[in-house]
Design a protein around this motif. Structure first.
Motif, PDB file in Angstrom:
ATOM      1  N   LYS A  61       0.847  -1.186   0.000  1.00  0.00           N
ATOM      2  CA  LYS A  61       0.000   0.000   0.000  1.00  0.00           C
ATOM      3  C   LYS A  61       0.890   1.247   0.000  1.00  0.00           C
ATOM      4  N   LEU A  62       0.324   2.355  -0.420  1.00  0.00           N
ATOM      5  CA  LEU A  62       1.085   3.615  -0.517  1.00  0.00           C
ATOM      6  C   LEU A  62       0.964   4.392   0.793  1.00  0.00           C
ATOM      7  N   ILE A  63       2.107   4.731   1.341  1.00  0.00           N
ATOM      8  CA  ILE A  63       2.132   5.561   2.559  1.00  0.00           C
ATOM      9  C   ILE A  63       2.087   7.019   2.135  1.00  0.00           C
ATOM     10  N   ALA A 123      -7.958  12.503   5.398  1.00  0.00           N
ATOM     11  CA  ALA A 123      -7.864  12.269   3.952  1.00  0.00           C
ATOM     12  C   ALA A 123      -6.997  11.061   3.616  1.00  0.00           C
ATOM     13  N   GLY A 124      -6.230  10.534   4.592  1.00  0.00           N
ATOM     14  CA  GLY A 124      -5.442   9.329   4.325  1.00  0.00           C
ATOM     15  C   GLY A 124      -3.975   9.398   4.708  1.00  0.00           C
ATOM     16  N   ALA A 154      -4.730  25.923  -2.431  1.00  0.00           N
ATOM     17  CA  ALA A 154      -5.334  24.793  -1.716  1.00  0.00           C
ATOM     18  C   ALA A 154      -6.032  25.315  -0.462  1.00  0.00           C
ATOM     19  N   ALA A 155      -7.202  24.737  -0.169  1.00  0.00           N
ATOM     20  CA  ALA A 155      -7.919  25.140   1.048  1.00  0.00           C
ATOM     21  C   ALA A 155      -7.137  24.711   2.284  1.00  0.00           C
ATOM     22  N   GLY A 156      -6.265  23.745   2.123  1.00  0.00           N
ATOM     23  CA  GLY A 156      -5.453  23.276   3.251  1.00  0.00           C
ATOM     24  C   GLY A 156      -4.825  21.943   2.909  1.00  0.00           C
ATOM     25  N   ASN A 157      -4.174  21.364   3.922  1.00  0.00           N
ATOM     26  CA  ASN A 157      -3.512  20.067   3.699  1.00  0.00           C
ATOM     27  C   ASN A 157      -4.502  18.961   3.374  1.00  0.00           C
ATOM     28  N   GLY A 158      -5.715  19.069   3.895  1.00  0.00           N
ATOM     29  CA  GLY A 158      -6.721  18.049   3.610  1.00  0.00           C
ATOM     30  C   GLY A 158      -6.990  17.947   2.119  1.00  0.00           C
ATOM     31  N   ALA A 159      -7.140  19.090   1.480  1.00  0.00           N
ATOM     32  CA  ALA A 159      -7.444  19.095   0.039  1.00  0.00           C
ATOM     33  C   ALA A 159      -6.277  18.521  -0.760  1.00  0.00           C
ATOM     34  N   LEU A 160      -5.052  18.842  -0.358  1.00  0.00           N
ATOM     35  CA  LEU A 160      -3.874  18.306  -1.068  1.00  0.00           C
ATOM     36  C   LEU A 160      -3.799  16.788  -0.893  1.00  0.00           C
ATOM     37  N   CYS A 161      -4.082  16.322   0.334  1.00  0.00           N
ATOM     38  CA  CYS A 161      -4.034  14.866   0.578  1.00  0.00           C
ATOM     39  C   CYS A 161      -5.159  14.154  -0.174  1.00  0.00           C
ATOM     40  N   GLU A 162      -6.330  14.765  -0.194  1.00  0.00           N
ATOM     41  CA  GLU A 162      -7.448  14.121  -0.923  1.00  0.00           C
ATOM     42  C   GLU A 162      -7.091  13.949  -2.402  1.00  0.00           C
ATOM     43  N   LYS A 163      -6.477  14.956  -2.985  1.00  0.00           N
ATOM     44  CA  LYS A 163      -6.108  14.851  -4.401  1.00  0.00           C
ATOM     45  C   LYS A 163      -5.051  13.763  -4.597  1.00  0.00           C
ATOM     46  N   GLY A 216      -4.288   2.489  -9.052  1.00  0.00           N
ATOM     47  CA  GLY A 216      -4.326   1.120  -8.538  1.00  0.00           C
ATOM     48  C   GLY A 216      -3.716   0.909  -7.171  1.00  0.00           C
ATOM     49  N   ARG A 217      -3.388   2.000  -6.462  1.00  0.00           N
ATOM     50  CA  ARG A 217      -2.760   1.831  -5.152  1.00  0.00           C
ATOM     51  C   ARG A 217      -3.753   2.109  -4.033  1.00  0.00           C
ATOM     52  N   SER A 218      -3.758   1.221  -3.045  1.00  0.00           N
ATOM     53  CA  SER A 218      -4.514   1.474  -1.826  1.00  0.00           C
ATOM     54  C   SER A 218      -3.636   2.290  -0.882  1.00  0.00           C
ATOM     55  N   ILE A 219      -4.286   2.931   0.067  1.00  0.00           N
ATOM     56  CA  ILE A 219      -3.558   3.835   0.973  1.00  0.00           C
ATOM     57  C   ILE A 219      -3.327   3.137   2.312  1.00  0.00           C
ATOM     58  N   ALA A 220      -2.100   3.203   2.795  1.00  0.00           N
ATOM     59  CA  ALA A 220      -1.731   2.531   4.050  1.00  0.00           C
ATOM     60  C   ALA A 220      -2.259   3.293   5.265  1.00  0.00           C
ATOM     61  N   SER A 221      -2.781   2.529   6.217  1.00  0.00           N
ATOM     62  CA  SER A 221      -3.118   3.120   7.518  1.00  0.00           C
ATOM     63  C   SER A 221      -1.802   3.331   8.271  1.00  0.00           C
TER      64      SER A 221
END
Ligand code: KMH
Ligand code: ZN
Length: 273
Positions: free
Chosen positions: A3-5, A40-41, A240-249, A258-263
């Motif tokens: 998964k992608l960190i 956002a992940g 960007a509205a903030g870090n959340g928006a950058l992470c969501e993108k 095709g990558r899942s996001i690592a917890s």
């Protein structure tokens, strides 16, 4: 593929509220921006801190307070203090950012000196790299090896052969900063092809390179970093509205490829921490 960190560099030492009002300075702002990134992940928060007026500091107490506030807001998140600090800080001052309890699990370790625009030089001598690494290993802190150019990878590998840097190696390729390697796909390919098998890597694109870098990382099995430290725009001309928006993108791009996001706990397994 693992998964992608996703790492969020929420603040940095250089970007200001004048450039983007969402840049966090206070402890409450840092915790709130970290939470938006985490929601956002983001599994890792790359942390710089400021005094309330925005001045960057490496003060250990301030880092401890910020880490505690972020850990409270984002259960399980990995806090990664910067030992890069800001240009002009002394080595001793910079390394103070890991001197709090409970100790951080990771910290950035900058692996070479580079021009930083105008007359500024971001100084990371070989003696500094060795001393920073030694203190990190003593405290059980995983160094994220910040490399701004291919020669810095060579430095890491030489210091590993001499025993100053130890496997598992985890690199962060910073692409597109003035003074470092540029951020074209060929630059990424060169960097990725220069690290040993078994090493992990994250990719950070500066400015307009931020989201292409996420795509390079996603396609190549690496990890990615975004955040207001590196880029203040969601797209050309749109703050960007903030870090959340950058992470969501970033998460959207990674998932489309095709990558899942690592917890955070999956990130710990991948990073061996
Ligand atoms: N602020 C830069 C001078 C790091 O965090 O390790 C250094 C930097 C790198 O941001
Ligand atoms: Zn940083």
């Amino acid at each position: 593929m693992d998964k992608l960190i996703l790492t969020a560099a929420i603040c940095g030492a250089e970007t200001t509220k004048a450039q983007n009002p969402a840049v966090p300075y206070t402890l409450a702002e840092l915790a709130a921006e970290a939470r938006r990134a985490y929601d956002a992940g983001a599994a890792v928060i790359h942390l710089h801190v400021r005094w309330d007026d925005g001045t960057p500091t490496q003060d250990a107490t301030r880092f401890g307070e910020a880490a505690a506030a972020i850990r409270a807001a984002c259960p399980g998140v990995i806090v990664q203090p910067s030992t890069g600090g800001a240009v002009g800080m002394t080595a001793e001052e910079r390394l103070a950012s890991i001197e709090f309890d409970p100790a951080p699990e990771m910290a950035s370790l900058d692996c070479g000196t580079l021009n930083f625009g105008g007359d500024e030089i971001f100084v990371n001598t070989e003696s500094m790299i060795k001393a920073f690494a030694a203190r990190m290993y003593e405290k059980g802190v995983l160094p994220e090896l910040e490399v701004f150019d291919k020669s810095m990878i060579d430095t890491v590998l030489r210091l590993e052969r001499k025993g100053f840097i130890k496997a598992p190696l985890h690199f962060n390729f910073a692409l597109g900063i003035a003074g470092g390697i540029s951020g074209e796909m060929r630059d990424f390919t060169f960097m990725q092809g220069s690290i040993p098998a078994g090493a992990s890597f994250s990719v950070t694109g500066i400015g307009r390179r931020e989201f292409p870098a996420v795509a390079y990382a996603a396609l190549a099995g690496g990890h990615a970093r975004v955040g207001l430290e590196d880029n203040i725009y969601l797209e050309k001309g749109v703050l960007a509205a903030g870090n959340g928006a950058l992470c969501e993108k970033a998460v959207r791009i990674a998932r489309e490829l095709g990558r899942s996001i690592a917890s955070p706990s999956e990130a710990r397994d991948i990073l061996h921490i």
